[in-house]
Write a protein that holds these residues in place. Structure first.
Motif, PDB file in Angstrom:
ATOM      1  N   HIS A  17       0.840  -1.201   0.000  1.00  0.00           N
ATOM      2  CA  HIS A  17       0.000   0.000   0.000  1.00  0.00           C
ATOM      3  C   HIS A  17       0.867   1.241   0.000  1.00  0.00           C
ATOM      4  N   GLY A  18       0.268   2.356  -0.247  1.00  0.00           N
ATOM      5  CA  GLY A  18       0.996   3.618  -0.225  1.00  0.00           C
ATOM      6  C   GLY A  18       1.041   4.221   1.159  1.00  0.00           C
ATOM      7  N   ALA A  19       2.040   5.077   1.420  1.00  0.00           N
ATOM      8  CA  ALA A  19       2.160   5.736   2.719  1.00  0.00           C
ATOM      9  C   ALA A  19       2.927   7.047   2.567  1.00  0.00           C
ATOM     10  N   ASP A  20       2.468   8.075   3.283  1.00  0.00           N
ATOM     11  CA  ASP A  20       3.131   9.382   3.234  1.00  0.00           C
ATOM     12  C   ASP A  20       4.529   9.337   3.842  1.00  0.00           C
ATOM     13  N   TYR A  21       4.741   8.395   4.771  1.00  0.00           N
ATOM     14  CA  TYR A  21       6.047   8.310   5.441  1.00  0.00           C
ATOM     15  C   TYR A  21       7.123   7.641   4.578  1.00  0.00           C
ATOM     16  N   VAL A  22       6.749   7.165   3.409  1.00  0.00           N
ATOM     17  CA  VAL A  22       7.748   6.584   2.495  1.00  0.00           C
ATOM     18  C   VAL A  22       8.107   7.649   1.466  1.00  0.00           C
ATOM     19  N   SER A  23       9.026   8.517   1.856  1.00  0.00           N
ATOM     20  CA  SER A  23       9.432   9.625   0.980  1.00  0.00           C
ATOM     21  C   SER A  23      10.799  10.136   1.388  1.00  0.00           C
ATOM     22  N   GLU A  24      11.475  10.763   0.470  1.00  0.00           N
ATOM     23  CA  GLU A  24      12.790  11.332   0.756  1.00  0.00           C
ATOM     24  C   GLU A  24      12.676  12.492   1.743  1.00  0.00           C
ATOM     25  N   GLU A  25      11.549  13.199   1.687  1.00  0.00           N
ATOM     26  CA  GLU A  25      11.328  14.321   2.623  1.00  0.00           C
ATOM     27  C   GLU A  25      11.233  13.803   4.051  1.00  0.00           C
ATOM     28  N   PHE A  26      10.512  12.697   4.235  1.00  0.00           N
ATOM     29  CA  PHE A  26      10.385  12.101   5.576  1.00  0.00           C
ATOM     30  C   PHE A  26      11.752  11.620   6.060  1.00  0.00           C
ATOM     31  N   ALA A  27      12.519  11.010   5.179  1.00  0.00           N
ATOM     32  CA  ALA A  27      13.843  10.507   5.537  1.00  0.00           C
ATOM     33  C   ALA A  27      14.779  11.645   5.935  1.00  0.00           C
ATOM     34  N   ALA A  28      14.696  12.768   5.218  1.00  0.00           N
ATOM     35  CA  ALA A  28      15.546  13.924   5.526  1.00  0.00           C
ATOM     36  C   ALA A  28      15.219  14.491   6.901  1.00  0.00           C
ATOM     37  N   ALA A  29      13.945  14.453   7.266  1.00  0.00           N
ATOM     38  CA  ALA A  29      13.511  15.013   8.552  1.00  0.00           C
ATOM     39  C   ALA A  29      13.748  14.066   9.728  1.00  0.00           C
ATOM     40  N   HIS A  30      13.695  12.741   9.475  1.00  0.00           N
ATOM     41  CA  HIS A  30      13.763  11.769  10.571  1.00  0.00           C
ATOM     42  C   HIS A  30      14.967  10.820  10.490  1.00  0.00           C
ATOM     43  N   LYS A  31      15.855  11.067   9.543  1.00  0.00           N
ATOM     44  CA  LYS A  31      17.053  10.243   9.352  1.00  0.00           C
ATOM     45  C   LYS A  31      16.728   8.843   8.800  1.00  0.00           C
ATOM     46  N   ARG A  32      15.503   8.567   8.533  1.00  0.00           N
ATOM     47  CA  ARG A  32      15.062   7.303   7.927  1.00  0.00           C
ATOM     48  C   ARG A  32      13.627   7.491   7.458  1.00  0.00           C
TER      49      ARG A  32
END
Length: 252
Positions: free
Chosen positions: A190-205
């Protein structure tokens, strides 16, 4: 004189018998060595043929240099894919292979959708693992309900539906004891907003799911619509127990 000639005859017989015996022995050795060479050569040719077939396909696929699927992972995925076909779990016409390499960082694009007929990568995307599987890197896997962990192994994609996570794809786990409870656990793509480069940049993963291979929202429909309906998905992790016991990774 008769005794002398008789003695010479005996000596001649003894010496020639050793000669011909040695000759036969050498002949047997040569035949044995030739047979050994033939067996070794045939075995080498078989191994080389199988390896070259896998390598040839791999080398013909246009991977991006920065996001190239590891050959060892690819070869295992191909082996399982072919075994699933032989077992009738996949149609003979199936040519799409989706691989998630959970041995590498979740901040990298570790999902590949490959069209093996066209020899090209259709999608290369981020993909999340389960909350209790690990932080940036996956370390723990489970086949148990409510574990919130990912399950390694081979899956067959099924039908789609709209649920709590939006457009989703049902997955049927094919590895007994490793992912065969996936359908019951509602482990789906499924899709998820937390699977993104922006989320990774903000949370280190990137974020983590409850065990589902979650993908970016923007790619949800394109990827799911491409691989739905009895195609192969392989979630890889270098777990020796799994690699040595999966029936789909056994050489013919």
């Amino acid at each position: 004189m008769k005794g002398f000639y008789s003695l010479l005859g005996i000596v001649y017989m003894v010496t020639t018998s050793f000669y011909f015996s040695g000759e036969n022995s050498n002949l047997k050795k040569e035949v044995y060595l030739d047979n050994t060479k033939t067996v070794a050569t045939n075995t080498f040719k078989k191994d080389t043929k199988e390896m070259s077939s896998s390598e040839e396909l791999y080398n013909s696929i246009l991977f991006e240099n920065d996001h190239k699927l590891n050959f060892d992972v690819f070869s295992k995925a191909i082996l399982g894919f072919n075994n699933l076909k032989k077992a009738g779990k996949l149609d003979e016409s199936a040519h799409l292979l989706t691989v998630c390499d959970f041995s590498i960082s979740s901040n990298t694009k570790r999902l590949w959708v490959i069209d093996m007929n066209e020899k090209k990568v259709l999608f290369n995307s981020l993909v999340a693992h389960g909350k209790n599987t690990g932080e940036e890197f996956a370390t723990n896997f489970s086949n148990i309900e409510s574990s919130l962990q990912s399950s390694m192994g081979f899956y067959i994609t099924e039908s789609t539906y709209n649920g709590d996570n939006g457009y989703s794809l049902k997955l049927l786990g094919m590895d007994k004891g490793f992912n065969d409870a996936a359908y019951k656990r509602a482990v789906v793509m499924h899709g998820a907003d937390y699977v993104s480069e922006e989320f990774a940049a903000a949370h280190k993963r990137i974020g983590r799911s409850w065990g589902c291979p979650a993908i970016p929202r923007a790619l949800t429909e394109p990827i799911i619509n491409t691989i739905k309906g009895k195609n192969c998905l392989f979630i890889y992790y270098p777990d020796q127990n799994y690699l040595s016991s999966s029936e789909w990774l056994r050489e013919a």
